[in-house]
Design a protein around this motif. Structure first.
Motif, mmCIF file in Angstrom:
data_model
loop_
_atom_site.group_PDB
_atom_site.id
_atom_site.type_symbol
_atom_site.label_atom_id
_atom_site.label_comp_id
_atom_site.label_asym_id
_atom_site.label_seq_id
_atom_site.Cartn_x
_atom_site.Cartn_y
_atom_site.Cartn_z
ATOM 1 N N GLU A 555 0.826 -1.207 0.000
ATOM 2 C CA GLU A 555 0.000 0.000 0.000
ATOM 3 C C GLU A 555 0.861 1.259 0.000
ATOM 4 O O GLU A 555 0.533 2.249 -0.665
ATOM 5 N N GLN A 559 0.792 4.090 -2.832
ATOM 6 C CA GLN A 559 0.587 5.497 -2.492
ATOM 7 C C GLN A 559 1.698 6.361 -3.080
ATOM 8 O O GLN A 559 1.436 7.446 -3.609
ATOM 9 N N GLU A 562 1.016 6.810 -6.742
ATOM 10 C CA GLU A 562 -0.035 7.796 -6.999
ATOM 11 C C GLU A 562 0.497 9.219 -6.887
ATOM 12 O O GLU A 562 0.123 10.112 -7.646
#
Length: 853
Positions: A555, A559, A562
């Motif tokens: 994750e 992140q 992104e």
């Protein structure tokens, strides 16, 4: 002449039709030899293309000579289809079988013409009729099931489903203590089923406890408290299915000796378990409500021992989350005809076993008993997730490997070793005698010591690696068996290697019927189980923590991606909302592969932990034999000469001759020669392919014909019964279970024993295994259990001789020859292998090379 003898039904939309019993494949030709052989050209078989609205088109014909039909003998005969007169060509083949009709064949054909040949295997198992809907609720309210006796003021219960026909007044109402005492008595009637010949399994369904109330909702409304589960139990074993009586409105039903509760199954394969399932009876067209099921293992039971087993009921044994739905109590006993034959029969591939049911309602009974609540063969995301979760649970195996390696390398004591120690003063025993020696057990690191010795030998003699590798396999299997035998509960033990070896050599294991008390070693077992569960939970928690840590890192990575502008993750997120149903064509093949992988792992686990003890024994024995053989093979000489042959054959200068006389000619071939060579190779491949296709076609014919015959005889609904267990979870008997040596209460006169062997007080139910060609027939065991030439199978005259009969019974000629041959083989192996091994060991000790560095 031109007389039409028979016409089959048409099979639509196929170029490879297979006619079966339902499409008119069978017919009887009634004639005399003189009339048959007058037809010099033979019997004509015409093939036609069916046309519903026009005239059927002739495709060709086959002329079969009379002598070919007369000498057919059920052999498959294949003929080329010839063109009809006036036609130029025809293609294809026609296969037929012919034989002289037997009286059984004539009887079957007569039933086939009347359409009266179907066998209802559950005709003796039909539950009594019950009221429906509101009538059932009213009947439950009006009929009392308890009362207070006016004389002794004891609470009594109505005996269900009916009192003992021999003493109706005394058994119409009984106290709880009387019912509990009555269920342990001998059953009055037995139902005999199955097709095997290896032995017999005696099953009695005694009781259930803590069943859920499945009749809370009746006709869509909440029922009264008087209306409760109408319980009955279904048992599936190999090719037969049976059902107990229905006990109305009871959550703790008891099946008494005069009810339908006792069954005798004939064994076909030793690995076959019994599948038990409890149901709530629902009349009419509604399916019976399932309560729970259990798989009962028979492989590790001791013959001639009477077991009373308590099992928990679960909805499935193949999914993770399963809730307990009560318990079932059964009485079980196994009798084997020949233990060696049972052992040897396990060497082959287990046969595929199926059960056919006439009614769809019965089909769901068999399917639930064998597979449980969830249909694992249908596409389901839940099923796939269950398989993936099971694969992830295999990391628990790494825990056992680490623990075993730690015990091995750190010299942790794990083998109990008895040491005799003199007693001063002597200990007086209960029978008045004195004991001067007592055995004191202490833990000894036997495996660590053995590994140390093996390591020292291998370092000095690397040629022993193949022998010690096979020995390590046997060593591992024996260590796992020892771990199984060390479990405090004897009900969870397996047959030992020594016991099965005695069966192989002598025909029986000399094991006496065992005695195990209820809740025996309960504290030790609970301590063992809690310790094991805590270790497994710790491993799972550690695995979950590592998985969460990995997910957290993933994750964080996403992140970061992104933040730098990668937008591809948004598309993936949107696709998660799409239903999985459109992906069935993609995901279902993976589900099938996952199921195959899980089944292989389950079977492998059962073999390693000696759950399939006969397969485990064969692997262990084979490894030991190979280890001894490899010990005396000159491996350096073998490797050296293998390498010499490879070098001299493939790298020598004579390979130039191979190039000149073979490989160069292939390069210099002309176009016509190359085409001719390719054509000959193609024809050779085609011959092989055609033969394989022919064998596959014959196999397909046999399967389809057998399937249609079983559907005709037993019903159109088919359930596969697993022979080798592929359940994810083992259903273990509870500690309340117990066993004792079986005492035959029928030991009396020879006449009474002969009547018992001939099936007195038994109802025979045909098994569904069919044998034979053209018109297969069910396998039927002999009419009596007594061997040929003896009045009874139990020639002893008193109960005290029952247990001795296992060891004093005379052998058949085949068994005697097998014993003599086994003794000669064992003596030869010991002489050929043992003597050189002893000489080799003595030479090492004398030369001082055993531990030289």
């Amino acid at each position: 002449g031109d007389k039409e003898l028979h016409r089959t039904k048409h099979i639509p939309n196929t170029l490879d039709p297979i006619w079966s019993v339902n499409t008119g494949s069978l017919f009887i030709l009634t004639t005399t030899c003189e009339e048959l052989f007058k037809c010099y050209e033979g019997i004509e078989f015409q093939l036609k293309d069916y046309d519903k609205y026009g005239k059927n088109e002739n495709l060709g014909r086959v002329m079969v000579p009379p002598k070919t039909l007369y000498d057919g003998g059920s052999v498959r005969l294949e003929f080329d289809i010839q063109p009809m007169p006036g036609k130029k060509k025809a293609k294809g083949k026609l296969a037929i079988r012919a034989r002289h009709a037997t009286p059984t064949d004539l009887e079957f054909m007569f039933e086939l013409e009347r359409k009266d040949g179907q066998i209802d295997v559950l005709k003796y198992m039909k539950p009594p009729s019950q009221p429906k809907g509101l009538d059932k609720r009213l009947s439950s309210i009006l009929s009392r099931n308890t009362r207070i006796d006016a004389v002794d003021h004891h609470k009594k219960y109505r005996v269900r489903p009916y009192p003992d026909p021999r003493r109706k007044i005394d058994t119409q109402w009984m106290t709880e203590q009387a019912i509990e005492s009555e269920i342990t008595n001998k059953s009055q009637q037995w139902f005999e089923a199955g097709s095997g010949h290896l032995g017999r399994v005696y099953l009695e369904i005694l009781a259930c406890d803590g069943l859920p109330n499945k009749d809370i909702m009746v006709a869509g409304k909440v029922s009264t408290m008087m209306n409760k589960t109408d319980a009955f139990v279904t048992a599936v074993y190999e090719d037969c299915i049976v059902m107990s009586d229905v006990i109305d409105d009871c959550l703790s039903p008891r099946w008494l000796p005069w009810t339908r509760r006792a069954f005798v199954f004939h064994m076909q394969h030793p690995s076959s378990p019994i599948y038990l399932a409890a149901f709530d009876f629902d009349p009419g067209f509604d399916h019976h409500d399932p309560i729970g099921r259990v798989t009962v293992d028979l492989l590790n039971l001791t013959p001639n021992t009477e077991y009373v087993m308590y099992y928990k009921l679960y909805s499935s044994s193949r999914v993770t989350k399963r809730n307990e739905d009560g318990t079932v109590v059964i009485r079980l006993r196994v009798e084997l005809e020949d233990e060696r034959q049972v052992l040897l029969s396990s060497l082959g591939i287990p046969p595929d076993t199926y059960i056919n049911c006439k009614r769809k309602k019965d089909f769901y009974l068999a399917k639930y008993a064998c597979e449980g609540k969830y249909d694992i063969h249908s596409y389901s995301y839940k099923t796939m997730s269950t398989y993936l979760e099971e694969l992830s649970d295999w990391q628990i195996v790494w825990f056992f490997v680490k623990e075993a390696l730690a015990n091995l390398f750190l010299w942790r004591s794990h083998v109990s070793w008895p040491i005799p120690i003199p007693c001063f003063p002597p200990v007086e025993q209960e029978n008045g005698t004195k004991r001067y020696i007592r055995l004191v057990s202490f833990l000894f690191p036997f495996h660590s010591y053995l590994a140390f010795i093996v390591g020292l030998i291998l370092v000095e003699r690397p040629s022993l690696y193949p022998s010690f590798f096979m020995g390590c396999i046997a060593w591992t299997m024996l260590a796992v068996m020892q771990y199984r035998m060390a479990i405090p509960s004897a009900l969870h033990h397996c047959k030992s290697f020594q016991q099965i070896l005695l069966i192989l050599i002598f025909g029986h294991s000399f094991a006496r019927p065992c005695t195990i008390n209820s809740c025996e070693n309960e504290d030790e077992y609970n301590e063992f189980y809690n310790d094991l569960s805590s270790k497994i939970d710790a491993v799972r928690k550690d695995a979950e923590y590592r998985a969460e840590e990995k997910l957290r890192l993933q994750e964080e990575y996403e992140q970061n991606m992104e933040e730098i502008g990668d937008q591809t993750l948004d598309i993936t997120t949107q696709k998660k909302t799409i239903s999985f149903d459109p992906m069935k064509s993609t995901l279902y093949p993976y589900q099938v592969r996952l199921a195959w992988i899980c089944d292989i792992l389950r079977i492998s686990k059962n073999i390693i932990i000696w759950e399939e003890c006969y397969y485990s024994f064969m692997i262990t024995l084979g490894s030991l034999v190979l280890s001894i053989l490899f010990l005396f093979l000159p491996w350096p000489w073998i490797l050296k000469w293998t390498a010499r042959l490879l070098v001299w054959v493939s790298l020598g200068p004579w390979m130039k001759l191979a190039d000149v006389f073979y490989f160069s000619k292939l390069v210099n071939l002309t176009y016509e020669e190359r085409r001719e060579r390719e054509e000959s190779a193609r024809k050779a491949r085609k011959l092989v392919t055609n033969e394989k296709a022919r064998q596959a076609r014959i196999q397909r014919e046999d399967v389809i014909k057998l399937k249609e015959m079983k559907k005709y005889k037993f019903g159109k609904y088919i359930v596969k019964v697993p022979v080798v267990r592929v359940d994810r979870y083992r259903d273990l008997p509870l500690l309340q279970s117990y066993c004792k040596p079986y005492e035959d209460e029928t030991c009396g006169t020879i006449g009474s024993r002969a009547m018992q062997d001939a099936g007195k007080d038994r109802v025979r139910i045909l098994g569904q295994s069919l044998v034979g060609d053209m018109i297969p027939k069910p396998l039927t065991p002999p009419a009596t259990e007594a061997p040929l030439g003896q009045p009874t199978a139990r020639p002893w005259a008193s109960k005290d001789e029952v247990n001795e009969s296992t060891f004093l019974s005379s052998d058949s000629n085949i068994a005697a020859y097998a014993k003599v041959l086994a003794s000669v083989v064992v003596a030869g192996i010991i002489t050929w292998l043992g003597v050189p091994l002893m000489v080799f060991t003595v030479q090492l000790v004398v030369r001082g090379d055993f531990l030289s560095f």
